[in-house]
Design a protein around this motif. Structure first.
Motif, PDB file in Angstrom:
ATOM      1  N   UNK A 138      11.251  51.338 -21.883  1.00 22.08           N
ATOM      2  CA  UNK A 138      11.735  50.700 -20.537  1.00 22.08           C
ATOM      3  C   UNK A 138      10.682  51.621 -19.969  1.00 22.08           C
ATOM      4  N   UNK A 139       9.909  52.355 -20.262  1.00 24.04           N
ATOM      5  CA  UNK A 139       8.466  52.698 -19.580  1.00 24.04           C
ATOM      6  C   UNK A 139       7.448  51.567 -19.183  1.00 24.04           C
ATOM      7  N   UNK A 140       7.638  50.962 -21.325  1.00 23.90           N
ATOM      8  CA  UNK A 140       6.434  50.536 -20.847  1.00 23.90           C
ATOM      9  C   UNK A 140       6.723  49.320 -20.618  1.00 23.90           C
ATOM     10  N   UNK A 141       8.022  48.482 -20.219  1.00 25.31           N
ATOM     11  CA  UNK A 141       8.412  47.161 -19.803  1.00 25.31           C
ATOM     12  C   UNK A 141       7.529  47.467 -17.688  1.00 25.31           C
ATOM     13  N   UNK A 142       8.458  48.849 -17.486  1.00 24.24           N
ATOM     14  CA  UNK A 142       7.751  49.491 -15.990  1.00 24.24           C
ATOM     15  C   UNK A 142       6.179  49.088 -15.879  1.00 24.24           C
ATOM     16  N   UNK A 143       5.517  49.906 -16.672  1.00 24.43           N
ATOM     17  CA  UNK A 143       3.822  49.662 -16.653  1.00 24.43           C
ATOM     18  C   UNK A 143       3.620  48.197 -16.924  1.00 24.43           C
ATOM     19  N   UNK A 144       3.885  47.280 -17.763  1.00 25.09           N
ATOM     20  CA  UNK A 144       3.296  46.259 -17.769  1.00 25.09           C
ATOM     21  C   UNK A 144       3.961  44.905 -17.040  1.00 25.09           C
ATOM     22  N   UNK A 145       5.179  45.007 -16.188  1.00 23.42           N
ATOM     23  CA  UNK A 145       5.884  44.168 -15.876  1.00 23.42           C
ATOM     24  C   UNK A 145       4.555  43.822 -14.182  1.00 23.42           C
ATOM     25  N   UNK A 146       4.263  44.709 -13.732  1.00 21.37           N
ATOM     26  CA  UNK A 146       3.433  44.680 -12.174  1.00 21.37           C
ATOM     27  C   UNK A 146       2.385  43.135 -12.269  1.00 21.37           C
ATOM     28  N   UNK A 147       1.490  43.862 -14.020  1.00 27.30           N
ATOM     29  CA  UNK A 147       0.266  42.621 -14.526  1.00 27.30           C
ATOM     30  C   UNK A 147       1.180  40.989 -14.691  1.00 27.30           C
ATOM     31  N   UNK A 148       2.557  41.259 -15.305  1.00 26.94           N
ATOM     32  CA  UNK A 148       3.071  39.291 -15.870  1.00 26.94           C
ATOM     33  C   UNK A 148       3.441  39.442 -14.404  1.00 26.94           C
ATOM     34  N   UNK A 149       4.575  39.865 -13.721  1.00 27.11           N
ATOM     35  CA  UNK A 149       4.650  39.203 -11.719  1.00 27.11           C
ATOM     36  C   UNK A 149       3.043  38.872 -11.689  1.00 27.11           C
TER      37      UNK A 149
END
Length: 197
Positions: A138-149
């Motif tokens: 969950x933490x890794x997804x939370x951190x990476x989702x901004x870049x992917x967005x």
């Protein structure tokens, strides 16, 4: 040079405390591949990487689609979603370790407030292997989702309006337009999201 030097040393019995180092060939690699702990760690890392990459890309695309509008409100939301990307891993570690604290953490406090756990109930998010794995994901997804967005949003804004209009004229609904027209044009952005993070 450091990469080549490391590769060279991997074929020796290099030791900082040993003045003489000799060539051992592929012995280090054979030992590594027969080590059950290493193989278990490698499998665990691959599983986490796959889940995080897939989750961050799916969420990033969904958020980018929702934010693909003009206006101050959407600009602010884009900034909010990108903030985790600019935080260092150390800061993110401290923030989430506090939030996932079993005694005073924000996550358990919120779960108590909505009645999902009892008043004295504490979930040890980082103390149980399965929950710790889920927490890391969950933490890794939370951190990476901004870049992917941001990458998906840039790709979405590069889709020509003429193609969308042509799909509408041909009678395609919103899902058909997205799946058959927009999504194929997002492939460069998806490739960047899969490879870079």
């Amino acid at each position: 040079f450091p990469l080549l030097l490391s590769l060279f040393y991997s074929f020796t019995n290099f030791n900082l405390l040993n003045a003489t180092n000799s060539f051992v060939g592929a012995k280090n690699y054979i030992t590594m591949m027969s080590d059950r702990t290493f193989l278990s760690s490698l499998l665990f890392t691959l599983k986490i990487s796959l889940i995080v990459t897939l989750g961050a890309n799916v969420l990033g695309l969904a958020i980018a689609t929702a934010l693909n509008h003009t206006g101050v409100f959407y600009t602010v939301l884009r900034t909010v979603f990108f903030i985790p990307q600019v935080l260092s891993s150390v800061v993110i570690g401290f923030i989430w370790s506090g939030m996932l604290n079993s005694q005073r953490g924000l996550v358990n406090t919120l779960l108590r407030q909505v009645g999902l756990i009892g008043a004295n109930g504490n979930i040890s998010w980082l103390g149980q292997p399965d929950l710790a794995t889920l927490s890391v994901i969950v933490v890794c997804i939370w951190q990476m989702v901004g870049f992917c967005t941001v990458v998906c949003l840039a790709a979405l804004q590069g889709v020509p309006q003429d193609l969308k209009d042509a799909a509408n004229v041909d009678g395609a609904n919103g899902w058909q337009t997205f799946y058959n027209v927009i999504f194929p044009l997002l492939s460069p952005g998806v490739t960047v999201n899969v490879v870079i993070p």
